[in-house]
Write a protein that holds these residues in place. Structure first.
Motif, PDB file in Angstrom:
ATOM      1  N   MET A  30       0.807  -1.177   0.110  1.00 47.68           N
ATOM      2  CA  MET A  30       0.016   0.017  -0.049  1.00 47.68           C
ATOM      3  C   MET A  30       0.793   1.366   0.102  1.00 47.68           C
ATOM      4  SD  MET A  30      -2.901   1.161   2.563  1.00 47.68           S
ATOM      5  CE  MET A  30      -1.710   1.440   3.904  1.00 47.68           C
ATOM      6  N   LYS A  31       0.589   2.168  -0.879  1.00 40.80           N
ATOM      7  CA  LYS A  31       1.050   3.415  -0.825  1.00 40.80           C
ATOM      8  C   LYS A  31       1.072   4.302   0.459  1.00 40.80           C
ATOM      9  CE  LYS A  31       1.169   3.577  -6.064  1.00 40.80           C
ATOM     10  NZ  LYS A  31       0.382   4.221  -7.209  1.00 40.80           N
ATOM     11  N   GLN A  32       2.185   4.587   1.015  1.00 44.27           N
ATOM     12  CA  GLN A  32       1.887   5.295   2.318  1.00 44.27           C
ATOM     13  C   GLN A  32       1.846   6.902   2.160  1.00 44.27           C
ATOM     14  OE1 GLN A  32       1.400   3.801   5.341  1.00 44.27           O
ATOM     15  NE2 GLN A  32       1.402   1.983   4.275  1.00 44.27           N
ATOM     16  N   THR A  33       2.634   7.381   1.068  1.00 47.98           N
ATOM     17  CA  THR A  33       2.462   8.886   0.778  1.00 47.98           C
ATOM     18  C   THR A  33       0.925   9.331   0.323  1.00 47.98           C
ATOM     19  OG1 THR A  33       4.881   8.705   0.187  1.00 47.98           O
ATOM     20  CG2 THR A  33       3.653  10.612  -0.545  1.00 47.98           C
ATOM     21  N   PRO A  34       0.646  10.448   0.958  1.00 48.01           N
ATOM     22  CA  PRO A  34      -0.818  10.674   0.523  1.00 48.01           C
ATOM     23  C   PRO A  34      -0.940  11.063  -0.820  1.00 48.01           C
ATOM     24  CG  PRO A  34       0.057  11.972   2.504  1.00 48.01           C
ATOM     25  CD  PRO A  34       1.083  11.222   2.226  1.00 48.01           C
ATOM     26  N   LEU A  35      -2.149  10.842  -1.391  1.00 51.18           N
ATOM     27  CA  LEU A  35      -2.446  10.994  -2.906  1.00 51.18           C
ATOM     28  C   LEU A  35      -1.934  12.441  -3.173  1.00 51.18           C
ATOM     29  CD1 LEU A  35      -3.541  10.097  -5.618  1.00 51.18           C
ATOM     30  CD2 LEU A  35      -5.719  10.608  -4.680  1.00 51.18           C
ATOM     31  N   ALA A  36      -2.075  13.366  -2.317  1.00 55.12           N
ATOM     32  CA  ALA A  36      -2.045  14.674  -2.817  1.00 55.12           C
ATOM     33  C   ALA A  36      -0.895  14.895  -3.096  1.00 55.12           C
ATOM     34  CB  ALA A  36      -2.950  15.672  -1.727  1.00 55.12           C
ATOM     35  N   LEU A  37       0.004  14.393  -2.165  1.00 57.20           N
ATOM     36  CA  LEU A  37       1.609  14.492  -2.335  1.00 57.20           C
ATOM     37  C   LEU A  37       2.106  14.012  -3.481  1.00 57.20           C
ATOM     38  CD1 LEU A  37       2.881  14.350   1.224  1.00 57.20           C
ATOM     39  CD2 LEU A  37       2.510  16.448  -0.146  1.00 57.20           C
ATOM     40  N   ARG A  38       1.692  12.753  -3.945  1.00 61.47           N
ATOM     41  CA  ARG A  38       2.320  11.880  -4.907  1.00 61.47           C
ATOM     42  C   ARG A  38       1.771  12.562  -6.339  1.00 61.47           C
ATOM     43  NH1 ARG A  38      -0.506   7.483  -2.387  1.00 61.47           N
ATOM     44  NH2 ARG A  38      -1.884   7.198  -4.305  1.00 61.47           N
ATOM     45  N   MET A  39       0.681  13.374  -6.336  1.00 60.32           N
ATOM     46  CA  MET A  39       0.294  13.897  -7.672  1.00 60.32           C
ATOM     47  C   MET A  39       0.684  15.391  -7.768  1.00 60.32           C
ATOM     48  SD  MET A  39      -1.386  11.673  -9.178  1.00 60.32           S
ATOM     49  CE  MET A  39      -2.064  12.821 -10.427  1.00 60.32           C
ATOM     50  N   ARG A  40       1.419  15.684  -7.037  1.00 60.20           N
ATOM     51  CA  ARG A  40       2.113  16.960  -7.191  1.00 60.20           C
ATOM     52  C   ARG A  40       2.847  17.186  -8.579  1.00 60.20           C
ATOM     53  NH1 ARG A  40       4.848  19.150  -1.251  1.00 60.20           N
ATOM     54  NH2 ARG A  40       2.859  20.374  -0.701  1.00 60.20           N
ATOM     55  N   PRO A  41       2.627  18.287  -9.364  1.00 54.25           N
ATOM     56  CA  PRO A  41       3.184  18.374 -10.695  1.00 54.25           C
ATOM     57  C   PRO A  41       4.786  18.279 -10.578  1.00 54.25           C
ATOM     58  CG  PRO A  41       2.260  20.797  -9.745  1.00 54.25           C
ATOM     59  CD  PRO A  41       1.764  19.508  -8.792  1.00 54.25           C
ATOM     60  N   VAL A  42       5.335  18.058 -11.496  1.00 55.50           N
ATOM     61  CA  VAL A  42       6.872  18.273 -11.625  1.00 55.50           C
ATOM     62  C   VAL A  42       7.397  18.999 -12.777  1.00 55.50           C
ATOM     63  CG1 VAL A  42       7.089  15.729 -10.687  1.00 55.50           C
ATOM     64  CG2 VAL A  42       7.153  15.949 -12.872  1.00 55.50           C
ATOM     65  N   HIS A  43       6.441  19.603 -13.255  1.00 58.38           N
ATOM     66  CA  HIS A  43       6.847  20.463 -14.624  1.00 58.38           C
ATOM     67  C   HIS A  43       5.637  21.721 -14.591  1.00 58.38           C
ATOM     68  CE1 HIS A  43       7.587  22.075 -18.498  1.00 58.38           C
ATOM     69  NE2 HIS A  43       8.906  21.703 -18.348  1.00 58.38           N
ATOM     70  N   ILE A  44       5.966  22.879 -15.155  1.00 56.35           N
ATOM     71  CA  ILE A  44       5.086  23.761 -15.078  1.00 56.35           C
ATOM     72  C   ILE A  44       4.050  23.579 -15.984  1.00 56.35           C
ATOM     73  CG2 ILE A  44       6.240  25.010 -17.101  1.00 56.35           C
ATOM     74  CD1 ILE A  44       5.441  27.463 -15.855  1.00 56.35           C
ATOM     75  N   GLU A  45       4.072  22.540 -17.071  1.00 54.70           N
ATOM     76  CA  GLU A  45       3.011  22.305 -17.816  1.00 54.70           C
ATOM     77  C   GLU A  45       1.936  21.596 -16.845  1.00 54.70           C
ATOM     78  OE1 GLU A  45       4.747  20.554 -21.158  1.00 54.70           O
ATOM     79  OE2 GLU A  45       5.521  22.312 -22.075  1.00 54.70           O
ATOM     80  N   GLU A  46       2.209  20.902 -15.827  1.00 52.44           N
ATOM     81  CA  GLU A  46       1.441  20.045 -15.127  1.00 52.44           C
ATOM     82  C   GLU A  46       0.604  20.606 -14.020  1.00 52.44           C
ATOM     83  OE1 GLU A  46       3.695  16.766 -13.487  1.00 52.44           O
ATOM     84  OE2 GLU A  46       4.448  16.083 -15.508  1.00 52.44           O
ATOM     85  N   ILE A  47       0.733  21.976 -14.084  1.00 53.71           N
ATOM     86  CA  ILE A  47       0.168  22.808 -12.933  1.00 53.71           C
ATOM     87  C   ILE A  47      -1.354  23.026 -13.455  1.00 53.71           C
ATOM     88  CG2 ILE A  47       0.106  25.052 -11.994  1.00 53.71           C
ATOM     89  CD1 ILE A  47       3.001  25.248 -12.106  1.00 53.71           C
ATOM     90  N   ILE A  48      -2.346  22.554 -12.521  1.00 54.42           N
ATOM     91  CA  ILE A  48      -3.911  22.895 -13.022  1.00 54.42           C
ATOM     92  C   ILE A  48      -4.126  24.418 -12.302  1.00 54.42           C
ATOM     93  CG2 ILE A  48      -6.057  21.887 -12.176  1.00 54.42           C
ATOM     94  CD1 ILE A  48      -4.761  19.290 -11.719  1.00 54.42           C
ATOM     95  N   GLY A  49      -4.743  24.808 -13.256  1.00 53.92           N
ATOM     96  CA  GLY A  49      -5.090  26.336 -12.896  1.00 53.92           C
ATOM     97  C   GLY A  49      -4.183  27.250 -12.849  1.00 53.92           C
ATOM     98  N   GLN A  50      -4.384  28.391 -12.274  1.00 49.29           N
ATOM     99  CA  GLN A  50      -3.371  29.454 -12.183  1.00 49.29           C
ATOM    100  C   GLN A  50      -2.854  29.977 -13.336  1.00 49.29           C
ATOM    101  OE1 GLN A  50      -3.937  30.482  -9.416  1.00 49.29           O
ATOM    102  NE2 GLN A  50      -4.419  28.612  -8.050  1.00 49.29           N
ATOM    103  N   THR A  51      -3.640  30.057 -14.480  1.00 53.15           N
ATOM    104  CA  THR A  51      -3.117  30.309 -15.949  1.00 53.15           C
ATOM    105  C   THR A  51      -2.853  31.783 -15.955  1.00 53.15           C
ATOM    106  OG1 THR A  51      -5.593  30.863 -16.481  1.00 53.15           O
ATOM    107  CG2 THR A  51      -4.531  28.443 -17.005  1.00 53.15           C
ATOM    108  N   HIS A  52      -3.184  32.481 -15.175  1.00 56.74           N
ATOM    109  CA  HIS A  52      -2.855  33.929 -14.977  1.00 56.74           C
ATOM    110  C   HIS A  52      -1.247  34.123 -14.840  1.00 56.74           C
ATOM    111  CE1 HIS A  52      -3.601  33.144 -10.861  1.00 56.74           C
ATOM    112  NE2 HIS A  52      -2.720  34.135 -10.554  1.00 56.74           N
TER     113      HIS A  52
END
Length: 427
Positions: free
Chosen positions: A1-23
């Protein structure tokens, strides 16, 4: 079982993966430009919880393949920062992602400043506080300030779908179905907080048993339980939602506290702090106005407090201010006066500015007769002198019609009527 929380695992690793904040990260925007130019500057990212400040900071550093170190201004000591600086000296540059940057004490700040100046350390500070109020000017002046906005429901849906389909960090290797109703609930009940939605999704996946086809089905009931919020009876983007907003504003205007609180509760359950805030502020100025001029600033202060607190605590300043707005005296005379003036402009009822009011701060103005007969009101004991301000064609026009609503407007009504009487005496 993955112990690291999903929210941490899904953090973007490149600017193109950032969700929102298009401004900030969209094509041609400032952070996108920094990455393309490979010149990352020190900055402060501020905004409500869950808007992706730390994730964005790490993604920016990784986009440029710069070593990144993450510290907390409260929990980590000056010694930890000294280690970061030594590592930067060895590697040439380090991005220091500093959470709770507004809590940076003087000793840590004084240590960091020269390394920020030399750009040995590129600071990306993250905070939920307004940096103009909470961050020392010495740090603030060395950083760009960028505000992150709450994510939209569509942004949250994108994050949930990405987590569901990601084979490495998400649940892409599992057979998971999320109903449209459940997806909508994750998106709307998160109130712009991507972390909250991903935490709810992770709990839903881990606590839902597979069906006979070995499939995990997440329906609305499961989403409600895992987000700890009931699905509300109307869609934030639907007609019913705007009906509730309309009833909310009209209840305040009509001084019905109970109705206004009822509709406020419905809007809170819908998670629409943005619309609540907008209606409160406009009502304070549109319907209360000069009858209680402090209602506007206090409504704005309550909105800022609510945004900083987030739900559920945000309901407290909202409730206090709604009661005040309902029971305050009401006046719409100021904006009605402006609307009357705008109507004249639209209908061509205007004219040339009187010569004595025209700009006279340039060579040759006196030759043109500009400003020659202007009478400076402060040279008179009452700070008022009878002179014409409106164009000739509408010089007798009256736009403002004061009411006796509240002590403030009663007082300015007396001043207004005295000036009008003095004008008439000398006409």
């Amino acid at each position: 079982m993955k112990q690291t929380p999903l929210a941490l695992r899904m953090r973007p690793v490149h600017i193109e993966e950032i969700i929102g904040q298009t401004h900030l990260v969209g094509e041609g925007k400032i952070l996108n430009r920094m990455v393309l130019a490979e010149r990352l500057a020190s900055m402060i990212l501020f905004g409500p919880p869950g808007t992706g400040k730390t994730s964005m900071a790490i993604a920016l550093a990784k986009s440029l393949d710069i070593p990144v170190k993450k510290l907390n201004a409260v929990a980590d000591k000056k010694k930890d920062m000294e280690i970061v600086v030594e590592e930067a000296k060895m590697m040439g540059q380090v991005v220091l992602v500093l959470d709770e940057v507004h809590r940076l004490d003087k000793a840590k700040q004084d240590f960091l400043l020269p390394h920020l100046e030399s750009n040995l350390v590129t600071l990306i500070g993250c905070t939920t506080s307004n940096p103009y109020h909470s961050i020392n000017p010495a740090i603030r002046s060395r950083c760009h300030l960028f505000e992150l906005h709450p994510l939209t429901a569509n942004d949250i849906k994108t994050a949930v779908k990405r987590a569901k389909e990601d084979n490495e960090q998400g649940f892409g290797t599992e057979d998971i179905t999320i109903t449209e109703e459940a997806l909508d609930h994750f998106a709307n009940s998160a109130n712009g907080d991507i972390r909250s939605a991903l935490n709810g999704l992770e709990l839903a996946v881990s606590s839902t048993p597979s069906n006979p086809e070995n499939q995990i089905v997440i329906n609305l009931d499961t989403a409600e339980v895992c987000m700890q919020k009931k699905s509300f009876s109307h869609d934030k983007g639907g007609d019913a939602h705007y009906d509730v907003l309309s009833a909310f504003q009209k209840s305040i205007r009509g001084s019905d506290v109970d109705a206004a609180l009822h509709y406020l509760a419905r809007l809170i359950e819908a998670g629409d702090l943005e619309s609540i805030s907008r209606r409160m502020i406009v009502t304070a100025y549109e319907d209360i106005g000069l009858a209680n001029p402090q209602a506007g600033p206090r409504a704005l202060a309550a909105v800022e407090a609510a945004e900083r607190l987030g739900f559920p605590e945000a309901r407290i300043p909202l409730a206090v201010t709604i009661v005040e707005l309902c029971l305050s005296p009401k006046s719409n005379t100021a904006y009605k006066a402006l609307d009357s003036a705008l109507s004249d402009i639209h209908n061509g009822k205007s004219g040339d500015v009187p010569a004595h009011l025209k700009d006279s701060h340039y060579q040759g103005a006196k030759t043109l007769g500009r400003g020659l007969d202007y009478q400076y009101p402060h040279n008179y004991e009452s700070s008022w002198v009878n002179q014409q301000y409106l164009p000739d064609s509408i010089k007798y026009k009256n736009y403002y019609n004061p009411k006796n609503s509240g002590k403030f407007e009663q007082a300015i009504k007396q001043v207004y009527e005295k000036i009008q009487n003095d004008k008439n005496k000398k006409v």
